[in-house]
Design a protein around this motif. Structure first.
Motif, PDB file in Angstrom:
ATOM      1  N   VAL A 160       0.837  -1.205   0.000  1.00  0.00           N
ATOM      2  CA  VAL A 160       0.000   0.000   0.000  1.00  0.00           C
ATOM      3  C   VAL A 160       0.867   1.248   0.000  1.00  0.00           C
ATOM      4  O   VAL A 160       0.539   2.242  -0.662  1.00  0.00           O
ATOM      5  CB  VAL A 160      -0.997  -0.013   1.181  1.00  0.00           C
ATOM      6  CG1 VAL A 160      -1.776   1.297   1.250  1.00  0.00           C
ATOM      7  CG2 VAL A 160      -1.965  -1.180   1.048  1.00  0.00           C
ATOM      8  N   ALA A 161       1.994   1.221   0.690  1.00  0.00           N
ATOM      9  CA  ALA A 161       2.912   2.361   0.680  1.00  0.00           C
ATOM     10  C   ALA A 161       3.395   2.631  -0.747  1.00  0.00           C
ATOM     11  O   ALA A 161       3.412   3.785  -1.201  1.00  0.00           O
ATOM     12  CB  ALA A 161       4.095   2.100   1.608  1.00  0.00           C
ATOM     13  N   ALA A 162       3.785   1.589  -1.449  1.00  0.00           N
ATOM     14  CA  ALA A 162       4.241   1.754  -2.838  1.00  0.00           C
ATOM     15  C   ALA A 162       3.101   2.252  -3.726  1.00  0.00           C
ATOM     16  O   ALA A 162       3.303   3.121  -4.584  1.00  0.00           O
ATOM     17  CB  ALA A 162       4.795   0.433  -3.365  1.00  0.00           C
ATOM     18  N   LEU A 163       1.902   1.728  -3.505  1.00  0.00           N
ATOM     19  CA  LEU A 163       0.734   2.174  -4.271  1.00  0.00           C
ATOM     20  C   LEU A 163       0.441   3.648  -3.996  1.00  0.00           C
ATOM     21  O   LEU A 163       0.227   4.426  -4.933  1.00  0.00           O
ATOM     22  CB  LEU A 163      -0.479   1.313  -3.920  1.00  0.00           C
ATOM     23  CG  LEU A 163      -1.799   1.701  -4.597  1.00  0.00           C
ATOM     24  CD1 LEU A 163      -1.707   1.505  -6.105  1.00  0.00           C
ATOM     25  CD2 LEU A 163      -2.948   0.878  -4.012  1.00  0.00           C
ATOM     26  N   PHE A 164       0.437   4.036  -2.716  1.00  0.00           N
ATOM     27  CA  PHE A 164       0.216   5.448  -2.365  1.00  0.00           C
ATOM     28  C   PHE A 164       1.275   6.348  -3.009  1.00  0.00           C
ATOM     29  O   PHE A 164       0.975   7.419  -3.509  1.00  0.00           O
ATOM     30  CB  PHE A 164       0.237   5.643  -0.854  1.00  0.00           C
ATOM     31  CG  PHE A 164      -1.041   5.289  -0.134  1.00  0.00           C
ATOM     32  CD1 PHE A 164      -2.227   5.034  -0.810  1.00  0.00           C
ATOM     33  CD2 PHE A 164      -1.061   5.225   1.243  1.00  0.00           C
ATOM     34  CE1 PHE A 164      -3.397   4.716  -0.131  1.00  0.00           C
ATOM     35  CE2 PHE A 164      -2.223   4.915   1.939  1.00  0.00           C
ATOM     36  CZ  PHE A 164      -3.393   4.666   1.251  1.00  0.00           C
ATOM     37  N   GLY A 165       2.535   5.900  -2.981  1.00  0.00           N
ATOM     38  CA  GLY A 165       3.611   6.688  -3.583  1.00  0.00           C
ATOM     39  C   GLY A 165       3.428   6.849  -5.083  1.00  0.00           C
ATOM     40  O   GLY A 165       3.550   7.952  -5.629  1.00  0.00           O
ATOM     41  N   MET A 166       3.128   5.744  -5.759  1.00  0.00           N
ATOM     42  CA  MET A 166       2.918   5.795  -7.207  1.00  0.00           C
ATOM     43  C   MET A 166       1.742   6.715  -7.554  1.00  0.00           C
ATOM     44  O   MET A 166       1.844   7.564  -8.443  1.00  0.00           O
ATOM     45  CB  MET A 166       2.647   4.393  -7.742  1.00  0.00           C
ATOM     46  CG  MET A 166       2.373   4.347  -9.239  1.00  0.00           C
ATOM     47  SD  MET A 166       1.777   2.734  -9.797  1.00  0.00           S
ATOM     48  CE  MET A 166       0.119   2.722  -9.129  1.00  0.00           C
ATOM     49  N   LEU A 167       0.635   6.551  -6.826  1.00  0.00           N
ATOM     50  CA  LEU A 167      -0.538   7.383  -7.104  1.00  0.00           C
ATOM     51  C   LEU A 167      -0.284   8.860  -6.789  1.00  0.00           C
ATOM     52  O   LEU A 167      -0.807   9.732  -7.479  1.00  0.00           O
ATOM     53  CB  LEU A 167      -1.753   6.864  -6.329  1.00  0.00           C
ATOM     54  CG  LEU A 167      -2.323   5.535  -6.812  1.00  0.00           C
ATOM     55  CD1 LEU A 167      -3.442   5.069  -5.881  1.00  0.00           C
ATOM     56  CD2 LEU A 167      -2.813   5.628  -8.245  1.00  0.00           C
ATOM     57  N   ALA A 168       0.530   9.132  -5.777  1.00  0.00           N
ATOM     58  CA  ALA A 168       0.856  10.521  -5.461  1.00  0.00           C
ATOM     59  C   ALA A 168       1.605  11.177  -6.620  1.00  0.00           C
ATOM     60  O   ALA A 168       1.346  12.334  -6.961  1.00  0.00           O
ATOM     61  CB  ALA A 168       1.665  10.613  -4.167  1.00  0.00           C
ATOM     62  N   VAL A 169       2.511  10.439  -7.230  1.00  0.00           N
ATOM     63  CA  VAL A 169       3.237  10.971  -8.394  1.00  0.00           C
ATOM     64  C   VAL A 169       2.269  11.202  -9.558  1.00  0.00           C
ATOM     65  O   VAL A 169       2.289  12.263 -10.200  1.00  0.00           O
ATOM     66  CB  VAL A 169       4.385  10.024  -8.809  1.00  0.00           C
ATOM     67  CG1 VAL A 169       4.998  10.455 -10.138  1.00  0.00           C
ATOM     68  CG2 VAL A 169       5.447   9.972  -7.717  1.00  0.00           C
ATOM     69  N   ILE A 170       1.414  10.234  -9.823  1.00  0.00           N
ATOM     70  CA  ILE A 170       0.445  10.361 -10.922  1.00  0.00           C
ATOM     71  C   ILE A 170      -0.518  11.513 -10.662  1.00  0.00           C
ATOM     72  O   ILE A 170      -0.756  12.353 -11.542  1.00  0.00           O
ATOM     73  CB  ILE A 170      -0.319   9.029 -11.121  1.00  0.00           C
ATOM     74  CG1 ILE A 170       0.635   7.955 -11.657  1.00  0.00           C
ATOM     75  CG2 ILE A 170      -1.513   9.214 -12.050  1.00  0.00           C
ATOM     76  CD1 ILE A 170       0.063   6.544 -11.637  1.00  0.00           C
ATOM     77  N   PHE A 171      -1.075  11.582  -9.435  1.00  0.00           N
ATOM     78  CA  PHE A 171      -2.022  12.656  -9.112  1.00  0.00           C
ATOM     79  C   PHE A 171      -1.334  14.018  -9.100  1.00  0.00           C
ATOM     80  O   PHE A 171      -1.926  15.025  -9.484  1.00  0.00           O
ATOM     81  CB  PHE A 171      -2.710  12.405  -7.778  1.00  0.00           C
ATOM     82  CG  PHE A 171      -3.615  11.202  -7.756  1.00  0.00           C
ATOM     83  CD1 PHE A 171      -4.120  10.641  -8.922  1.00  0.00           C
ATOM     84  CD2 PHE A 171      -3.964  10.611  -6.562  1.00  0.00           C
ATOM     85  CE1 PHE A 171      -4.952   9.534  -8.900  1.00  0.00           C
ATOM     86  CE2 PHE A 171      -4.806   9.502  -6.518  1.00  0.00           C
ATOM     87  CZ  PHE A 171      -5.297   8.963  -7.693  1.00  0.00           C
ATOM     88  N   GLY A 172      -0.089  14.052  -8.671  1.00  0.00           N
ATOM     89  CA  GLY A 172       0.662  15.307  -8.687  1.00  0.00           C
ATOM     90  C   GLY A 172       0.852  15.810 -10.113  1.00  0.00           C
ATOM     91  O   GLY A 172       0.682  17.007 -10.391  1.00  0.00           O
ATOM     92  N   ALA A 173       1.191  14.913 -11.018  1.00  0.00           N
ATOM     93  CA  ALA A 173       1.353  15.295 -12.427  1.00  0.00           C
ATOM     94  C   ALA A 173       0.008  15.717 -13.017  1.00  0.00           C
ATOM     95  O   ALA A 173      -0.073  16.702 -13.756  1.00  0.00           O
ATOM     96  CB  ALA A 173       1.938  14.126 -13.219  1.00  0.00           C
ATOM     97  N   PHE A 174      -1.049  14.986 -12.666  1.00  0.00           N
ATOM     98  CA  PHE A 174      -2.389  15.326 -13.136  1.00  0.00           C
ATOM     99  C   PHE A 174      -2.778  16.734 -12.667  1.00  0.00           C
ATOM    100  O   PHE A 174      -3.288  17.542 -13.446  1.00  0.00           O
ATOM    101  CB  PHE A 174      -3.388  14.285 -12.617  1.00  0.00           C
ATOM    102  CG  PHE A 174      -4.827  14.591 -12.917  1.00  0.00           C
ATOM    103  CD1 PHE A 174      -5.322  14.472 -14.209  1.00  0.00           C
ATOM    104  CD2 PHE A 174      -5.688  14.994 -11.909  1.00  0.00           C
ATOM    105  CE1 PHE A 174      -6.662  14.752 -14.495  1.00  0.00           C
ATOM    106  CE2 PHE A 174      -7.017  15.269 -12.180  1.00  0.00           C
ATOM    107  CZ  PHE A 174      -7.508  15.153 -13.472  1.00  0.00           C
ATOM    108  N   GLY A 175      -2.502  17.029 -11.420  1.00  0.00           N
ATOM    109  CA  GLY A 175      -2.823  18.346 -10.885  1.00  0.00           C
ATOM    110  C   GLY A 175      -2.006  19.443 -11.531  1.00  0.00           C
ATOM    111  O   GLY A 175      -2.529  20.516 -11.848  1.00  0.00           O
ATOM    112  N   ALA A 176      -0.721  19.176 -11.744  1.00  0.00           N
ATOM    113  CA  ALA A 176       0.168  20.187 -12.308  1.00  0.00           C
ATOM    114  C   ALA A 176      -0.106  20.458 -13.778  1.00  0.00           C
ATOM    115  O   ALA A 176       0.155  21.567 -14.261  1.00  0.00           O
ATOM    116  CB  ALA A 176       1.622  19.752 -12.139  1.00  0.00           C
TER     117      ALA A 176
END
Length: 128
Positions: free
Chosen positions: A8-24
């Motif tokens: 779950v930590a790896a999943l949260f990290g991966m999604l944070a990168v994806i969501f961060g790029a989506f937001g930016a």
């Protein structure tokens, strides 16, 4: 439990990168400044706690109730906090704000604070 925390930590990290790029990139064109800041807050907290969960996943055995409860607080708290912010922001952008998510965010934040308090308690317990 160790594997669950690490996955779950790896999943949260991966999604944070994806969501961060989506937001930016994608949201920058359609969201207000306040909406972007809120979305970024969700991404930051998600990444911070992904890192915490990775560190805990490699350093704890999760054999005690204290360690297990700490992990659940971080796992559930991160999900409730960050994902409720994403839902609030995205629904607000569409003009149909899902207000029921409003109380979910502070509940997630409370669980995160409890997770940190349990971590502190576990360290103090070893000192005393």
């Amino acid at each position: 439990m160790i594997l669950l925390v690490q996955v779950v930590a790896a999943l949260f990290g991966m999604l944070a990168v994806i969501f961060g790029a989506f937001g930016a990139h994608a949201l920058k064109k359609i969201a207000t400044e306040d909406q972007l800041k809120s979305f970024e807050t969700g991404v930051k907290y998600q990444m911070y706690h992904a890192i915490v969960l990775l560190v805990l996943g490699y350093n704890l055995g999760f054999t005690s109730a204290l360690e297990q409860n700490m992990a659940y607080c971080f796992l559930i708290g991160t999900f409730l906090f960050s994902f409720s912010i994403y839902g609030l922001v995205l629904s607000d952008i569409k003009g149909k704000k899902m207000r029921f998510l409003g109380p979910v965010t502070p509940l997630g934040g409370l669980l995160l604070a409890i997770g940190w308090a349990l971590l502190l308690y576990s360290y103090i317990q070893h000192i005393i």
